[in-house]
Design a protein around this motif. Sequence first.
Motif, short mmCIF file in Angstrom:
data_model
loop_
_atom_site.label_atom_id
_atom_site.label_comp_id
_atom_site.label_asym_id
_atom_site.label_seq_id
_atom_site.Cartn_x
_atom_site.Cartn_y
_atom_site.Cartn_z
N SER A 199 0.82 -1.22 0.00
CA SER A 199 0.00 0.00 0.00
C SER A 199 0.85 1.27 0.00
N ARG A 200 2.14 1.16 0.29
CA ARG A 200 3.04 2.32 0.32
C ARG A 200 4.30 1.98 -0.45
N ILE A 201 4.62 2.77 -1.48
CA ILE A 201 5.79 2.53 -2.32
C ILE A 201 6.67 3.77 -2.31
N ALA A 202 7.97 3.59 -2.11
CA ALA A 202 8.94 4.68 -2.22
C ALA A 202 9.80 4.43 -3.45
N VAL A 203 10.04 5.49 -4.23
CA VAL A 203 10.90 5.41 -5.41
C VAL A 203 12.04 6.40 -5.22
N LEU A 204 13.27 5.91 -5.25
CA LEU A 204 14.45 6.74 -5.02
C LEU A 204 15.09 7.11 -6.35
N ARG A 205 15.17 8.42 -6.62
CA ARG A 205 15.83 8.89 -7.84
C ARG A 205 16.33 10.31 -7.60
N GLY A 206 17.63 10.49 -7.49
CA GLY A 206 18.20 11.82 -7.38
C GLY A 206 18.49 12.40 -8.76
N GLY A 207 19.34 13.41 -8.80
CA GLY A 207 19.76 13.98 -10.07
C GLY A 207 18.92 15.14 -10.53
N ALA A 248 0.24 1.36 -12.06
CA ALA A 248 -0.72 0.46 -12.70
C ALA A 248 -0.74 -0.92 -12.05
N ALA A 249 0.42 -1.40 -11.62
CA ALA A 249 0.50 -2.74 -11.03
C ALA A 249 -0.05 -2.77 -9.60
N TYR A 250 0.05 -1.65 -8.90
CA TYR A 250 -0.43 -1.56 -7.52
C TYR A 250 -1.41 -0.38 -7.42
N PRO A 251 -2.59 -0.52 -7.99
CA PRO A 251 -3.51 0.63 -8.13
C PRO A 251 -3.98 1.21 -6.81
N GLY A 252 -3.94 0.47 -5.73
CA GLY A 252 -4.38 1.01 -4.45
C GLY A 252 -3.27 1.62 -3.63
N ALA A 253 -2.05 1.60 -4.15
CA ALA A 253 -0.90 2.05 -3.37
C ALA A 253 -0.61 3.52 -3.58
N THR A 254 -0.02 4.15 -2.57
CA THR A 254 0.49 5.51 -2.66
C THR A 254 1.96 5.46 -3.04
N VAL A 255 2.34 6.21 -4.07
CA VAL A 255 3.73 6.25 -4.52
C VAL A 255 4.36 7.55 -4.08
N THR A 256 5.48 7.46 -3.37
CA THR A 256 6.22 8.62 -2.89
C THR A 256 7.56 8.67 -3.60
N MET A 257 7.85 9.78 -4.28
CA MET A 257 9.13 9.98 -4.95
C MET A 257 10.10 10.64 -4.00
#
Length: 385
Positions: free
Chosen positions: A29-37, A54-63
């Motif tokens: 339900s909670r996804i973190a994506v790490l990308r600097g630059g 799209a694969a985890y439609p109920g999840a919150t994505v945090t960049m």
Amino acid sequence: MADLRAEFGGADIAGWGVGPVLEKFRKVSRIAVLRGGGLGDLLFALPAVSALVAAYPGATVTMLGTPVHADLLGGTLGPVRDVRVLPIAEGLRPGREDPAAIDAFLASMRDEEFDLAVQLHGGGRYSNPFLLRLGARHTVGTRTADAAPLERSVPYAYYQHEPLRGLEVAGLAGAPPVGLEAKLRPQDRHQSKVREFLRRLRDGPATPVVAVHPGAMDPRRRWPAVKFGEVAAACAADGCRVVVLGTADERQLADEVVTAAGSDRVISLAGTLSLGALAALLDSCAVLLGNDSGPRHLAQAVGTPTVGLYWVGNLINAGPLGRSLHRVHLSWVTRCPQCGADLTQVGWTAPRCEHDSSLLAGISPADVYADVRLFTARTPLAHGR
């Protein structure tokens, strides 16, 4: 197949995308994506983010990104809205480190209780240990031989198209591609202001506007300003209006292009636009001419045709995939013009020589103008509109 399963932490391979698409993780339900630059780095990561959404439609994505990422995502419409600005940390965000600030940031992120953390930042020498400190239940990403292991990883090799690299990582989390390129839309508040500006700039509604971006973080990736000016002058003579773009630090470079063009139909907007306004402006342009840089990638993301100037090695990692809307002009130089150093040994495999001579100087302005003209001559290709 058994060897592959062992390499990916024993996960079943459910299908194929850019690489193997593994079985999805449960209860995410909670996804973190790490990308600097910089700006381009963020845009390279967005196809992978779209796949995860799209694969985890109920999840919150945090960049987890940089200030420029927060500015762009806050001023456009795209696949992620929640952005947390990384602290200054070696290998992630340059500057003077404050260990206490890093610890505080990571502690606050652990409070988020991420189920999945995705590393899209390089080979993992610095980014993998940082990612692991988030405390997520599952981790995926790229990895060089000297990087900390993640639950599922793919080997990092420098020469790979960056958006496709990100999609290969997303596949480790069970997320097949939903698109191969970043897609963003300008916000209405920026579009309305840009439309009014362009109404005053144009001679009439049909006047094409050409955007020119002469900058690039690495000076070796910059086509000479006088050559940009030559193409800008030819566009102005055709009846186009030309706007030269850049950051506040690129004002002098933009002024050099304007001076070289020698036309009052060519103006500089360097240092005057927010990233949201830049996206809206690019969306209204007939074409962007630029080096391998963030604004060229942003123009592509909003659907504007581009004519890009690339050193051949950068094309492998950052070039557009199609050619109907995105033309490229290549420099095949592989050795430093001043000292002869081998330029193909990049990343962590060899030290960079001290010289900043343009590697693109041999690209012909006449050839570049011919491609720009494809999108300013009111053909059906321009914007596909």
